[in-house]
Design an enzyme around this catalytic site. Structure first.
Site, PDB file in Angstrom:
ATOM      1  N   GLU A 111       0.886  -1.176   0.000  1.00 22.00           N
ATOM      2  CA  GLU A 111       0.000   0.000   0.000  1.00 22.00           C
ATOM      3  C   GLU A 111       0.918   1.219   0.000  1.00 22.00           C
ATOM      4  O   GLU A 111       1.497   1.577   1.026  1.00 22.00           O
ATOM      5  CB  GLU A 111      -0.908  -0.006   1.235  1.00 22.00           C
ATOM      6  N   CYS A 133      -2.453   8.969   2.736  1.00 22.47           N
ATOM      7  CA  CYS A 133      -2.258   8.505   1.364  1.00 22.47           C
ATOM      8  C   CYS A 133      -3.439   8.914   0.503  1.00 22.47           C
ATOM      9  O   CYS A 133      -3.297   9.161  -0.685  1.00 22.47           O
ATOM     10  CB  CYS A 133      -2.090   6.996   1.340  1.00 22.47           C
TER      11      CYS A 133
END
Ligand code: NAP
Length: 516
Positions: A276, A310
């Protein structure tokens, strides 16, 4: 900035449960043990941990020697992974439930650690603890993905009178490497899906804010998880190169920057990876959008946890007919976010994690201005680790594409805004980014929305709200430089289990009577 509560920030923990994993030095600095080889140890060799609030040294954390880490992996491989696998599934769920109860009961010190060590506001810190509790309790929803398939053999002459079962089994040891921005949730999430699937877990937290994770590990011990089945690697990321290639680690679940993710994969060699990685999301505002709603959402997407997410919004593309109106509304919304000491309720935007992070953001803003960008909101540094939320306007698309803010992920509350002619232009710009985590679309025209859904090269699209991965109720994960694999309740099981095929042959045993 006002509301500075004390000269030197200290981490003041109160819960008796945690008292035996640290001692308090005369100057108030906490000296933490680490959990390795099934026990808490003080190694005498420490990582320094500073608060982003004012840079104060708040803790020293014991670093285990690499020799001890290797010994721990030996034990985890020979005993720990079997201790998990031999624990019946419903007991594994009970343990996770108990952990959720403990986290709920002992939340105060963990909230404090998230504020002092990670620079979150109290409301964000409480939100992270609540999300972690909910994720643990949702482990029961992962179970339905722990299943296999039956394959009849009679669809080929070569496999007549046989049948196959394809089932999932745990890899054994999962290495969970987590970033600084959601230290507790990312750890709880990776631990939940790895453990419920039957794996032992090595936890490697960020060196920038490891304290919430250390407290979480104390709760693992308290809940009664098998001691050889989890360990805490409080070592520097650079030292991980000695650990990553270990063949006994079957899967690596990594969340962090694209650059580190690539390095992890190169060093780790052939293994299962869920990565990720970096992101920073675009928001596309259509001409028929509810401007106030869109502006409010985009402002949260830019400023939440000071843009250190993010899934933070970093690029806003607005159809020309509503551009000026939307921009004015967004600027007004951004004005509502006050920057300062996150312990003060008056401030909703705290510090960035380090001085270096603000240096980097300031350079990126300067670079954008040099390429023709205009600061239409914010842009100033407010201290070593604080900065204003910032909006930079471009009218020339080609210049915007060259900026550091477009090319890289700048982990700060900074976004670019550009008027666009139509959605085809938006698709072109978004797909030119090397990242492809998520996108947000604000508007009503279902045909335009449907076309954007088809063409945007991203892992998730949020319609009429800012991107937020939350507890992974809906799965998330990137394309391109944003990563490989998916995290999400149920979906992550795929990343920590290996398929195993079992073929049963009954040839000539009279089980089937095929009409050949
Ligand atoms: P980072 O600097 O890449 O660090 C992430 C983790 O990797 C830390 O635990 C770090 O440890 C460790 N590490 C560093 N070098 C390593 C190496 N050579 N081998 C193994 N591990 C190593 O990222 P960060 O600044 O903490 O986090 C922010 C990044 O995470 C952003 O790019 C953000 O987009 C990304 N992120 C992505 C998602 C997503 O869902 N896609 C979610 C959250 C965050 P040390 O701290 O000891 O160096």
């Amino acid at each position: 900035m006002g509301c500075i509560l004390m000269d030197n920030v200290i981490l003041d923990l109160k819960d008796n449960l945690f008292k035996n994993i640290y001692r308090v030095r005369e100057d108030g600095v906490l000296v933490f043990k680490t959990f390795i080889d099934g026990q808490w140890i003080d190694s005498g060799d420490y990582l320094e941990v500073h608060s982003p609030i004012d840079g104060s040294l708040i803790a020293l954390v014991s670093k285990p020697s690499l020799e001890l880490v290797h010994k721990t992996i030996d034990k985890m491989y020979s005993k720990g992974r079997w201790a998990v696998r031999d624990t019946p599934g419903d007991r594994r769920l009970d343990l996770l439930e108990k952990l959720a109860d403990l986290l709920s009961h002992h939340r105060d010190d963990i909230v404090e650690a998230l504020v002092i060590d990670s620079g979150k506001t109290y409301s964000q810190a409480r939100g992270e603890v609540n999300a972690s509790i909910e994720r643990l309790r949702k482990a029961k929803m992962d179970l339905r993905r722990l299943m296999g398939e039956y394959i009849p053999g009679d669809w080929s002459q070569l496999t007549l009178e046989s049948e196959g079962i394809v089932r999932k089994e745990p890899y054994g040891i999962v290495l969970a490497i987590t970033p600084f921005n959601y230290p507790l949730f990312d750890t709880a999430n990776k631990f939940t899906y790895s453990f419920v699937a039957g794996n032992a877990v090595l936890l490697k937290p960020s060196s920038l804010d490891p304290i919430p994770v250390i407290l979480f590990v104390k709760l693992l011990e308290e809940a009664g998880f098998p001691k050889e089945a989890f360990a805490l690697l409080t070592i520097k990321g650079s030292e991980m190169r000695e650990i990553l290639p270990d063949r006994r680690i079957g899967a690596i679940s990594f969340t962090g920057s694209t650059e580190t993710g690539l390095e992890v994969m190169r060093t780790g060699g052939i293994k299962k990876y869920v990565l990720e990685l970096g992101g920073g999301d675009p928001a596309i505002v259509l001409s028929d959008t509810d401007i106030e709603h869109a502006a409010g959402n985009v402002a949260v997407g830019i400023t939440s946890y000071a843009g250190q997410r993010c899934d933070a919004i970093k690029l806003i593309l607005v159809e020309k007919p509503v551009y000026e109106d939307f921009k004015a509304n967004l600027i007004e919304e951004l004005g509502k976010y006050k920057v300062g000491d996150p312990r003060c309720p008056a401030y909703s935007v705290g510090p960035l994690i380090s001085k270096h992070a603000v240096d980097n953001a300031m350079k990126a803003i300067e670079d954008a201005v040099n390429k023709g960008g205009k600061k239409v909101y914010g842009g100033k540094r407010l201290g070593e680790t604080y900065m204003e939320p910032t909006l930079i306007e471009f009218t020339d698309k080609n210049e915007l594409l060259k900026t550091k803010l477009f090319v890289d992920e700048v982990f700060a509350p900074v976004a670019l805004i550009l008027p666009i002619e139509n959605i085809d232009e938006a698709i072109g710009i978004v797909n030119k980014r090397r990242y492809g985590l998520d996108a947000a679309i604000f508007g009503k025209d279902i045909n335009k929305i449907r076309k954007l859904i088809r063409f945007l090269e991203v892992g998730a699209i949020y319609i009429n709200e800012y991107p937020r991965h939350g507890i992974g109720y809906y799965p998330f994960g990137g394309r391109k430089d944003s990563g490989i694999g998916r995290e999400g309740i149920g979906y992550s099981i795929e990343e920590v289990t290996a398929w195993k095929t079992i073929v049963y042959s009954y040839r000539g045993r009279g089980v089937w009577r095929y009409l050949l």
